[in-house]
Design an enzyme around this catalytic site. Structure first.
Site, mmCIF file in Angstrom:
data_model
loop_
_atom_site.group_PDB
_atom_site.id
_atom_site.type_symbol
_atom_site.label_atom_id
_atom_site.label_comp_id
_atom_site.label_asym_id
_atom_site.label_seq_id
_atom_site.Cartn_x
_atom_site.Cartn_y
_atom_site.Cartn_z
ATOM 1 C CB ALA A 131 -26.363 -1.110 4.696
ATOM 2 C CD GLU A 381 -21.203 -7.784 18.391
ATOM 3 O OE1 GLU A 381 -20.183 -6.959 18.852
ATOM 4 O OE2 GLU A 381 -22.025 -8.445 19.187
ATOM 5 C CB SER A 384 -11.951 -12.253 9.494
ATOM 6 O OG SER A 384 -12.142 -13.248 10.518
#
Length: 398
Positions: A131, A381, A384
């Protein structure tokens, strides 16, 4: 509209640049080689007030929202890995500030930074082996017991994972509810047995930043350590089970939305470092009787690099200003800044390697390191691809 920096912002920029030039750049190759956490640099940052709660409080007072972005660009101009060592605690701090109660913020925010005599770092743990971008698939479990929760699971790619005192752990309470069945828990390595560091990752770039697994085995966390309070959590779970819409994304995703412009400004710092070095090199290096900067093949590369760096910085500053002004990212402006800055950091550092030719490929020159450091900004984080997904959904849902 005024694009000029204030006197206070210029002083902050100079302060950050001088620290990066004096304390970070000289030791950057050492930490890139050894992959050690830069504790000595962090302690020097503590000594001058560059690390700790005060710097976040100071920059938060800037109504334009630009102060932290300006400061971080300078620090990451020095070294992205060391910069993450100094500012990696900002992500869990943002999660704590956004989702925690006033009591939790007052208790745990100071512990994230430790004391001047014994500085500390904090970690925000979301990603798991199965995940990453899909936070609804997290398998780390939080089982309700008397007076608290018991956590079991594995987190990976955790910045400061294991070496931090304070970890914010995102875990699933009810897997049938997706992200609405999750909660974030404040876990301390000093207070809560059952949390340990797993494998420390060896990375392509940002090698001074500590990245590791965080393992949770029967880790008991009291109810007061549920981020936002257990009452709010129980209300959220009840609404989810009865089919009521919350209209909100997951807590982890909201944290990433808040911090994307600050991640983006880090990438701008790397790209700017590579641009400046390439320009200086091209002015000194001679080929066919003239500096290579006079050859269009090189000069046009430098021009494109400069345009891209400024373009990314403007997107970052707009997003930071919007966030400080309380404006929502209706067109995913935070994701725009992160997408553009991450991708130009890769392209500009690659072009810098090309401008230097063979010298760009060896460790005697810093551009190969900046090239390696830049790549993570298209991945962590929010990749793209995820940024494009967020932007496209914002555009088409209006």
């Amino acid at each position: 509209m005024d694009f000029a920096l204030t006197e206070e912002q210029r002083e902050l920029q100079k302060w950050g640049h001088e620290f990066a030039e004096r304390e970070i750049r000289p030791v950057a190759p050492h930490y890139d080689e050894t992959e050690e956490f830069p504790w000595p640099v962090l302690r020097k940052a503590v000594d001058i007030g560059l690390y700790g709660m005060d710097i976040y409080m100071q920059t938060q007072q800037d109504p334009s929202g630009l102060s932290m972005a300006i400061l971080m660009e300078e620090i990451f101009w020095g070294c992205a890995g060391i910069g993450l060592g100094l500012f990696g605690t900002g992500l869990p701090l943002s999660a704590l500030a956004a989702g925690g109660t006033p009591e939790q913020l007052g208790t745990w925010a100071p512990r994230m930074f430790g004391t001047p005599e014994e500085p500390a770092v904090a970690s925000f743990c979301v990603t798991e082996p199965n995940a990453g971008s899909d936070v609804s698939s997290l398998r780390t479990k939080a089982e309700r017991v008397e007076d608290g929760f018991v956590l079991n699971g594995q987190k990976i790619y955790a910045t400061n994972g294991g070496i931090a005192d304070v970890h914010l752990i995102v875990a699933t309470i009810d897997p049938t509810l997706g992200h609405r069945g999750q909660a974030t828990f404040i876990v301390s390595t000093k207070d809560h047995p059952g949390i340990t560091q797993g494998k420390k990752e060896r990375k392509l770039g940002i090698r001074a930043s500590h990245t590791a697994e965080v393992l949770l085995q029967d880790c008991f966390v009291p109810v007061e350590n549920v981020l936002g309070g257990v009452e709010r959590l129980e209300g959220k779970l009840e609404r989810a089970r009865t089919g009521q819409s919350s209209g909100r994304t997951s807590g982890a995703l909201r944290t990433f939305e808040i911090t994307r412009p600050l991640v983006a400004c880090q990438a701008v710092g790397i790209a700017r470092a590579a641009l400046e070095f390439a320009v200086d090199y091209a002015k000194d290096r001679r080929a066919f009787g003239v500096p290579i900067a006079q050859h269009e093949g090189v000069a046009f590369q430098l021009a494109d690099m400069a345009v891209e760096v400024d373009c990314a910085r403007l997107l970052v500053h707009r997003a930071a200003w919007m966030a400080a002004s309380g404006q929502t990212f209706a067109r995913a402006e935070g994701s725009m800044s992160k997408l553009k800055a991450g991708e130009i950091a890769v392209s500009v550092t690659e072009r810098a390697v090309q401008v230097l030719g063979g010298y760009g490929y060896i460790k005697d020159f810093p551009v190969e390191k900046w090239y390696r450091d830049a790549k993570i900004y298209t991945i962590f984080e929010g990749t793209s691809e995820i940024q494009r997904l967020v932007i496209s959904r914002a555009l088409t849902s209006a």
